[in-house]
Design a protein around this motif. Structure first.
Motif, PDB file in Angstrom:
ATOM      1  N   LEU A 133      -6.669   4.144  -0.983  1.00 28.08           N
ATOM      2  CA  LEU A 133      -5.361   3.609  -0.603  1.00 28.08           C
ATOM      3  C   LEU A 133      -4.900   4.214   0.715  1.00 28.08           C
ATOM      4  N   GLU A 134      -5.059   5.518   0.826  1.00 23.58           N
ATOM      5  CA  GLU A 134      -4.584   6.218   2.011  1.00 23.58           C
ATOM      6  C   GLU A 134      -5.339   5.757   3.255  1.00 23.58           C
ATOM      7  N   ARG A 135      -6.643   5.609   3.141  1.00 23.33           N
ATOM      8  CA  ARG A 135      -7.440   5.159   4.289  1.00 23.33           C
ATOM      9  C   ARG A 135      -7.033   3.741   4.720  1.00 23.33           C
ATOM     10  N   GLU A 136      -6.844   2.864   3.742  1.00 27.72           N
ATOM     11  CA  GLU A 136      -6.480   1.484   4.072  1.00 27.72           C
ATOM     12  C   GLU A 136      -5.099   1.420   4.704  1.00 27.72           C
ATOM     13  N   LEU A 137      -4.172   2.227   4.190  1.00 26.51           N
ATOM     14  CA  LEU A 137      -2.816   2.231   4.740  1.00 26.51           C
ATOM     15  C   LEU A 137      -2.809   2.754   6.173  1.00 26.51           C
ATOM     16  N   LEU A 138      -3.528   3.823   6.426  1.00 23.41           N
ATOM     17  CA  LEU A 138      -3.574   4.386   7.772  1.00 23.41           C
ATOM     18  C   LEU A 138      -4.212   3.404   8.761  1.00 23.41           C
ATOM     19  N   LYS A 139      -5.241   2.699   8.314  1.00 24.99           N
ATOM     20  CA  LYS A 139      -5.895   1.711   9.173  1.00 24.99           C
ATOM     21  C   LYS A 139      -4.929   0.574   9.514  1.00 24.99           C
ATOM     22  N   LEU A 140      -4.205   0.078   8.504  1.00 23.90           N
ATOM     23  CA  LEU A 140      -3.265  -1.017   8.719  1.00 23.90           C
ATOM     24  C   LEU A 140      -2.105  -0.566   9.606  1.00 23.90           C
ATOM     25  N   THR A 141      -1.642   0.662   9.406  1.00 22.68           N
ATOM     26  CA  THR A 141      -0.564   1.210  10.224  1.00 22.68           C
ATOM     27  C   THR A 141      -0.966   1.243  11.698  1.00 22.68           C
ATOM     28  N   ALA A 142      -2.220   1.620  11.957  1.00 21.18           N
ATOM     29  CA  ALA A 142      -2.726   1.640  13.333  1.00 21.18           C
ATOM     30  C   ALA A 142      -2.756   0.236  13.926  1.00 21.18           C
ATOM     31  N   GLU A 143      -3.088  -0.759  13.121  1.00 21.84           N
ATOM     32  CA  GLU A 143      -3.116  -2.149  13.602  1.00 21.84           C
ATOM     33  C   GLU A 143      -1.706  -2.648  13.932  1.00 21.84           C
ATOM     34  N   LEU A 199       1.712  -6.481  -4.902  1.00 24.43           N
ATOM     35  CA  LEU A 199       1.849  -5.471  -5.960  1.00 24.43           C
ATOM     36  C   LEU A 199       1.309  -5.992  -7.295  1.00 24.43           C
ATOM     37  N   HIS A 200       1.494  -7.271  -7.543  1.00 18.04           N
ATOM     38  CA  HIS A 200       0.949  -7.876  -8.763  1.00 18.04           C
ATOM     39  C   HIS A 200      -0.575  -7.764  -8.763  1.00 18.04           C
ATOM     40  N   ARG A 201      -1.175  -8.088  -7.645  1.00 19.75           N
ATOM     41  CA  ARG A 201      -2.635  -7.970  -7.538  1.00 19.75           C
ATOM     42  C   ARG A 201      -3.074  -6.521  -7.681  1.00 19.75           C
ATOM     43  N   ALA A 202      -2.280  -5.608  -7.150  1.00 16.75           N
ATOM     44  CA  ALA A 202      -2.620  -4.185  -7.249  1.00 16.75           C
ATOM     45  C   ALA A 202      -2.536  -3.682  -8.682  1.00 16.75           C
ATOM     46  N   GLY A 203      -1.842  -4.418  -9.538  1.00 17.61           N
ATOM     47  CA  GLY A 203      -1.735  -4.008 -10.937  1.00 17.61           C
ATOM     48  C   GLY A 203      -3.056  -4.022 -11.671  1.00 17.61           C
ATOM     49  N   LEU A 220       0.832  -1.207   0.000  1.00 16.16           N
ATOM     50  CA  LEU A 220       0.000   0.000   0.000  1.00 16.16           C
ATOM     51  C   LEU A 220       0.867   1.258   0.000  1.00 16.16           C
ATOM     52  N   LEU A 221       1.931   1.235   0.771  1.00 12.11           N
ATOM     53  CA  LEU A 221       2.820   2.394   0.843  1.00 12.11           C
ATOM     54  C   LEU A 221       3.475   2.667  -0.509  1.00 12.11           C
ATOM     55  N   ILE A 222       3.938   1.625  -1.173  1.00  8.33           N
ATOM     56  CA  ILE A 222       4.568   1.786  -2.489  1.00  8.33           C
ATOM     57  C   ILE A 222       3.572   2.379  -3.486  1.00  8.33           C
ATOM     58  N   GLN A 223       2.360   1.845  -3.483  1.00  8.25           N
ATOM     59  CA  GLN A 223       1.334   2.367  -4.396  1.00  8.25           C
ATOM     60  C   GLN A 223       1.034   3.839  -4.126  1.00  8.25           C
ATOM     61  N   LEU A 224       0.940   4.189  -2.844  1.00  5.31           N
ATOM     62  CA  LEU A 224       0.600   5.564  -2.493  1.00  5.31           C
ATOM     63  C   LEU A 224       1.733   6.522  -2.862  1.00  5.31           C
TER      64      LEU A 224
END
Length: 538
Positions: free
Chosen positions: A373-383, A439-443, A355-359
């Motif tokens: 992307l930003e919301r998901e990354l921030l949520k995961l970072t909190a976890e 990252l492949h899936r994110a493609g 997520l960080l690379i994509q953002l």
């Protein structure tokens, strides 16, 4: 500068112009060389730079000093010890062989006797790698014992622990014991509390590791079952003064966790050990001897028992990352240190990096936002609760960077892997492979890095040079890896399902994505490097 040269008769203006031309041409060649190097080559250089900062010679030259004027004294920071051929040394860990060699150079004849417990094969490995200066001389006062194959306690390591215990119990109040501690020390200093056997202690460690227990949890239980860990070594050495020089390989540099804290007052009790076993539903699987030792009533340790002990951290992951940042800057990246304490289950950590690379790619591409992307990354970072991570600050620096500026994201720490199969691998290789899959899936989404505008390399490697029971330190991966592997008939998900990352990377492109350093002689956990460079700039 030219005006100064004109005053000197032997400098003609033509010669001065030639000097400036040569300097500019050299700079251009250097810049061209940096640009022509692959991202993987850059990643390897940055990783090697991180490791070099925490090599024993560099660390101990910064920390330890022998003052010979007047009465000889040994100084470490603000600490000072009088010495008169009263020095003894013990050590255990992946880095202590090089540490011991450097200490003996510094101390000379003041060192009476020493014994270090080091990984099996490390002397041969260092010799083959051209690191002979990290080896002790043939006439050394320090005895070397190798053991703990694949970082697991064994009979050889047990014998070394017994000899270390015998040495320190003979010391007096006039002696100074120098203790060298580094990562891997837990496996190299096994001394189970009877009636627990070495095999039973190994069973406990393997069961906890297979359930994804953290290094803090593993070492807490190890302390509860050991005579020398959890401050046991320091108590056995009393009344001698004890100076412990420690190379940290744990999150947060907790002294009582590094090598299970042999010279540190333990902050854990047997009740903590039982809670950890309960967390992973392992009570029923425990040998009876283990349960009996952990059920014994015990008194709280008295801090006054450690008045004769001084613990000093001489190297850490943070120091390695600082050096890596400098090298990335030399290579003209915008270097950003995320944290020296990235931990958690490898699936979540790989998702964090993906997520960080994509953002970052989306910010580098232009003004278009990626709020999901930003919301998901921030949520995961909190976890994940990564200490000292200033994610908004890092992203803001990326936003403000000049257009087309290459970015290097740096982090350190230690992930955990929940074992599901019988494959061969390590946490760094599995992390690299999972980042590639994410990252492949994110493609298939709107993520900018999936549109081919950026070259991206992810690297994760162990600073000790050994990732799990393999010959690799870690691995490199890219967003294209899964697609390229499929063309070779390799299915990434199948390898991951059996924790077989090393086998995958050994087969993929002839093993070129493996990070192979050999045993380095140091250990400060893992280093992750993310390199992102605009494709048309290479």
């Amino acid at each position: 500068m030219a005006s100064r040269f004109k005053k000197l008769p032997f400098f003609s203006q033509a010669y001065v112009k030639k000097i400036f031309w040569w300097q500019n041409a050299s700079r251009a060649r250097e810049e061209s060389r940096f640009c022509s190097m692959s991202l993987q080559e850059h990643g390897q250089q940055i990783f090697q730079s991180a490791v070099s900062a925490v090599m024993p010679e560099a660390m101990l030259k910064r920390s330890l000093r022998l003052v010979s004027e007047g009465s000889p004294r040994l100084t470490v920071g603000d600490l000072e010890f009088s010495i008169h051929r009263n020095l003894y040394l013990v050590g255990f860990g992946k880095a202590v062989l090089g540490m011991a060699a450097e200490v003996e150079k510094i101390l000379g004849d003041h060192l009476v006797q020493g014994l270090v417990s080091v990984p099996l094969g490390i002397r041969a490995s260092l010799q083959q790698a051209g690191r002979g200066k990290m080896l002790l001389k043939p006439d050394s006062a320090i005895k070397v014992m190798e053991g703990a194959e694949h970082n697991l306690p064994d009979e050889a390591a047990l014998q070394a622990a017994v000899e270390i215990e015998r040495l320190i119990k003979g010391l007096t109040a006039n002696d100074l014991l120098l203790v060298l501690v580094s990562g891997g020390g837990s496996a190299l200093l096994p001394a189970p509390i009877p009636p627990v056997t070495l095999e039973e202690k190994q069973t406990v460690t393997k069961l906890l590791a297979s359930r994804g227990a953290t290094i803090h949890e593993l070492n807490t239980v190890r302390k509860g079952l050991s005579r020398l860990k959890g401050g046991g070594l320091a108590r056995a050495a009393h009344p001698a003064q004890v100076l412990s020089l420690i190379l940290s390989d744990v999150i947060g540099d907790s002294l009582d966790i590094i090598a299970s804290g042999p010279t540190v007052l333990s902050s854990h009790s047997t009740r903590d050990c039982l809670q950890i076993l309960g967390k992973y539903n392992l009570h029923q699987a425990m040998p009876m001897a283990v349960e009996s030792v952990l059920q014994r009533p015990g008194s709280l340790p008295d801090p006054r028992e450690f008045n004769h002990v001084h613990n000093v951290i001489v190297g850490s992951n943070s120091l390695a990352l600082a050096q890596a940042k400098g090298r990335a800057q030399d290579l003209e990246y915008l270097p950003l240190i995320l944290s020296a304490a990235v931990s958690g289950e490898v699936r979540k950590v790989s998702r964090f990096y993906s997520l960080l690379i994509q953002l970052v790619c989306s910010y580098l591409t232009g003004p278009e936002k990626e709020p999901q992307l930003e919301r998901e990354l921030l949520k995961l970072t909190a976890e994940l609760q990564i200490p000292s991570l200033d994610l908004p600050g890092c992203l803001e620096m990326v936003k403000r960077s000049p257009a087309g500026r290459a970015v290097c994201l740096l982090a350190g720490g230690e992930t955990t892997v929940q074992l599901q199969g019988e494959g061969k691998g390590g946490r760094n290789q599995e992390l690299a492979l999972r980042v590639a899959l994410d990252l492949h899936r994110a493609g298939t989404t709107k993520a900018k890095c999936g549109r081919g505008r950026w070259d991206i390399v992810f690297l994760s490697g162990g600073t000790d040079g050994q990732d799990g029971p393999t010959e690799a330190a870690g691995a490199f991966s890219t967003p294209k890896l899964v697609e390229q592997a499929e063309q070779e008939g390799l299915e990434v998900e199948a390898f991951l399902s059996r924790n077989d990352s090393y086998t995958f990377f050994s087969k993929f492109q002839g093993g070129r994505s493996l990070l192979l350093t050999g045993l380095t002689g140091t250990n400060v956990m893992d280093i992750q490097v993310v390199l992102i460079r605009k494709r048309d700039s290479s």
